[in-house]
Design an enzyme around this catalytic site. Structure first.
Site, short mmCIF file in Angstrom:
data_model
loop_
_atom_site.label_atom_id
_atom_site.label_comp_id
_atom_site.label_asym_id
_atom_site.label_seq_id
_atom_site.Cartn_x
_atom_site.Cartn_y
_atom_site.Cartn_z
N THR A 169 -3.16 -18.34 73.82
CA THR A 169 -4.56 -18.68 74.10
C THR A 169 -4.89 -20.08 73.60
O THR A 169 -4.27 -20.55 72.65
CB THR A 169 -5.46 -17.66 73.37
OG1 THR A 169 -5.33 -16.42 74.05
CG2 THR A 169 -6.91 -18.05 73.32
N ASP A 200 -11.11 -10.77 72.86
CA ASP A 200 -12.20 -11.44 72.13
C ASP A 200 -12.59 -12.80 72.73
O ASP A 200 -13.72 -13.26 72.54
CB ASP A 200 -11.77 -11.69 70.67
CG ASP A 200 -10.52 -12.58 70.61
OD1 ASP A 200 -9.54 -12.28 71.33
OD2 ASP A 200 -10.53 -13.57 69.86
N GLY A 223 -6.88 -9.51 70.41
CA GLY A 223 -8.32 -9.51 70.67
C GLY A 223 -9.07 -8.30 70.13
O GLY A 223 -10.20 -8.43 69.66
#
Ligand code: ASP
Length: 301
Positions: A169, A200, A223
């Site tokens: 990410t 998240d 997440g």
């Protein structure tokens, strides 16, 4: 207070493969962001630009080169937040959007909403001339192989093994010359995700947060842990109530993540003074920064 600017970006936490070329990309992107901030660009424009460039780089798990879902598709999540007025925009589960962070920005700037998902978000993108790409643009051979291996090991958990887990990410946090903070985060999520799972990254307060009174935060990691900890807002609250530095707040928040939910991942932070902080519970995190207009750095660890 003397006017200054700072920028920090990350390319994910975990065990990062292909370090050299990822680090080179991170450095180049920080250099671009630094030049923008030096010339007076807003932190909001800079975090959007940096995340866009990371999305376009297939080495990271965002935009092009994202991980694949159980069905072999790319479903993207992104968010952006402006620290001066707490405006925010986010999208989740979108397909075919070249730069989800730009769509999140559009949601923030051109709609009365904060968070759009799936088909509705794509319809909004079409209506606002956001760039689309076909599936082959997003899907790399490495990601196909990664999904195959993950399925072979019969993991409904969302990556190979805990040890190998990679969170590619991306995110950016910045303070501009006017004293405004902004944050942005973008991801393809976790490998082999299923049932419309969202992590998240597009959730304001969990994977992304910015408030001029405290700091700007972008998260990466598992997440589910970060949502339960409301991680990005937790970092901001630690600064607000404990009056500690960005670095101490990052460390305290990661300690809480480990103690409360055995969480895996990392955070990057820039505070209102332009100081940066970072911490992670994974083997490593790839990041780059420029602090108060100083030297551009790109590091793993
Ligand atoms: N936080 C992202 C998610 O759970 C994954 C990552 O950071 O790589 O969707």
């Amino acid at each position: 207070m003397k006017k200054t600017y700072s920028l920090m970006i990350h390319g994910g936490a975990g065990s990062v493969a292909n370090k050299t070329s990822s680090l080179e990309s991170i450095k180049k992107i920080v250099e671009k962001g630094e030049a923008m901030l030096r010339k007076g660009a807003s932190s909001l424009d800079v975090v959007e630009k940096c995340v866009m460039l990371l999305e376009n780089d297939p080495q990271f798990n965002a935009g092009r080169g994202s991980v694949l879902t159980h069905e072999g598709k790319v479903e993207l999540d992104a968010s952006i937040m402006n620290g001066s007025d707490l405006r925010a925009g986010a999208v989740a589960g979108v397909v075919g959007i070249k730069n989800p962070v730009t769509l999140a920005r559009e949601v923030m700037d051109k709609s009365e909403f904060v968070f759009l998902v799936g088909k509705g978000a794509e319809k909004f993108a079409l209506a606002n001339n956001i760039a689309f790409e076909k599936p082959p643009y997003f899907i790399t051979p490495q990601r196909k192989e990664q999904l195959m291996n993950t399925k072979k090991s019969n993991h409904m958990t969302l990556d190979h093994t805990i040890k190998d887990r990679k969170f590619g990410t991306v995110g950016a946090v910045a303070l501009d010359l006017k004293g405004n903070l902004a944050a942005a985060t973008s991801t393809g999520g976790l490998v082999n995700k299923n049932y419309g799972r969202v992590g998240d990254s597009p959730i304001i307060g969990a994977g992304c947060y910015a408030d001029n009174e405290t700091c700007a935060v972008s998260c990466t990691g598992y997440g589910e842990h970060f949502i339960r900890m409301v991680m990005a807002k937790t970092v901001s609250d630690i600064i607000l109530y404990k009056k500690v530095s960005a670095q101490t707040a990052s460390e305290l928040a990661i300690k809480m993540l480990i103690n409360k939910v055995k969480g895996l991942g990392g955070v990057i932070v820039v505070d209102k003074y332009g100081k940066i902080g970072k911490a992670y519970s994974t083997e490593g995190m790839i990041w780059g920064s420029v602090v108060k207009g100083g030297e551009v750095k790109a590091m793993l660890g």
